[in-house]
Design an enzyme around this catalytic site. Sequence first.
Site, PDB file in Angstrom:
ATOM      1  N   CYS A   1      90.498  61.872   4.197  1.00  0.00           N
ATOM      2  CA  CYS A   1      90.295  60.610   3.498  1.00  0.00           C
ATOM      3  C   CYS A   1      88.870  60.552   3.003  1.00  0.00           C
ATOM      4  CB  CYS A   1      90.585  59.436   4.430  1.00  0.00           C
ATOM      5  SG  CYS A   1      90.051  57.846   3.791  1.00  0.00           S
TER       6      CYS A   1
ATOM      7  N   PHE B   1     104.420  60.764 -10.212  1.00  0.00           N
ATOM      8  CA  PHE B   1     105.862  61.020 -10.062  1.00  0.00           C
ATOM      9  C   PHE B   1     106.374  62.022 -11.098  1.00  0.00           C
ATOM     10  CE2 PHE B   1     105.339  56.684  -8.290  1.00  0.00           C
ATOM     11  CZ  PHE B   1     105.753  56.954  -6.990  1.00  0.00           C
ATOM     12  N   CYS B   2     105.625  63.101 -11.272  1.00  0.00           N
ATOM     13  CA  CYS B   2     106.011  64.139 -12.240  1.00  0.00           C
ATOM     14  C   CYS B   2     107.038  65.067 -11.602  1.00  0.00           C
ATOM     15  CB  CYS B   2     104.781  64.933 -12.673  1.00  0.00           C
ATOM     16  SG  CYS B   2     103.496  63.935 -13.436  1.00  0.00           S
ATOM     17  N   ARG B   3     108.296  64.834 -11.914  1.00  0.00           N
ATOM     18  CA  ARG B   3     109.367  65.660 -11.333  1.00  0.00           C
ATOM     19  C   ARG B   3     110.678  65.385 -12.067  1.00  0.00           C
ATOM     20  NH1 ARG B   3     109.557  62.273  -5.680  1.00  0.00           N
ATOM     21  NH2 ARG B   3     107.316  62.640  -5.810  1.00  0.00           N
ATOM     22  N   ASN B   4     111.532  66.389 -12.082  1.00  0.00           N
ATOM     23  CA  ASN B   4     112.890  66.248 -12.617  1.00  0.00           C
ATOM     24  C   ASN B   4     112.921  65.665 -14.031  1.00  0.00           C
ATOM     25  OD1 ASN B   4     113.892  67.181 -10.121  1.00  0.00           O
ATOM     26  ND2 ASN B   4     113.829  65.106  -9.271  1.00  0.00           N
ATOM     27  N   GLY B   5     112.007  66.104 -14.870  1.00  0.00           N
ATOM     28  CA  GLY B   5     112.014  65.667 -16.258  1.00  0.00           C
ATOM     29  C   GLY B   5     111.508  64.262 -16.488  1.00  0.00           C
ATOM     30  N   ARG B   6     110.909  63.647 -15.461  1.00  0.00           N
ATOM     31  CA  ARG B   6     110.389  62.287 -15.600  1.00  0.00           C
ATOM     32  C   ARG B   6     108.944  62.231 -15.123  1.00  0.00           C
ATOM     33  NH1 ARG B   6     114.361  57.882 -13.092  1.00  0.00           N
ATOM     34  NH2 ARG B   6     112.884  56.580 -14.232  1.00  0.00           N
TER      35      ARG B   6
END
Length: 278
Positions: free
Chosen positions: A113, A251-256
Amino acid sequence: MEYHSHTVVTERKVTLLEQGQASDLTDYVANEVRVALVYNGISHTVMLASPENLEEFAIGFTLSERIVSHVNEIKGVDLEFTPEGVLIQVEITQRCFMALKQLRRNMAGRTGCGLCGVAQLEEAVKPVIRVDSDARFNIDHLQFALEQVKDNQHHFKLTGATHAAMGLDLEGQIIAAYEDIGRHIALDKLIGGCSMRHAKRPVAVLLTSRASFEMVQKAASANIQILFAMSAVTSLALELAEKSNITLIGFCRNGRATLYTHGYRLLGLNRASLAKAI
């Protein structure tokens, strides 16, 4: 279990418990070592890290923590492996060393942290650095980058315990990748590696972890203009990205993906849909 401080992964016999059955098998564990950073002979902090690419880590940490403003102000890095961990001796210019001494920060025990160990709350807030604005990235290339992630996470494949920070070129090709048990240390390794030996500078950075305040702060210190995170974005990270002129996407994943700040750097999108993010 046989352990060597300079190895990243340890092989171990374990027992798998599944559906009431016990099976003996071989598994792999990510090694975690104490790493002490010493500047001009004075101890600065002790952290926990994966024992590889530690010269890159030392340089990246020194840059991202603004102990120096340019890699040329780092005069030398020496590593010593001991039974207790790794001692990293960093020599910096006298001017930078005097400034470091004046910070009066107690950072001992900092593990994951960016605020842990700071003596006063106000000392946690560094002056905001605004990054340059010339980078552009076609969002169509993000999926190509994501498809390369698994092939660049060798230690994660074995242990499931490491994070990665990856540098992307204009086409979304991963040109540099570093892993560590600590997400912020992985980013420091990338920053350090890209500052050494005239390495090619990435257009954007992809994190397999969440984008926390410290990650954005380090990105700003390294003039990283576009930051992709495969996981979530925190509120302070979002606020700092806005002030620092960093394009932040989570949230860069699965085309989104979810765009949070400064979408003007992204090409290949319907510009009207970016009105609130620019």
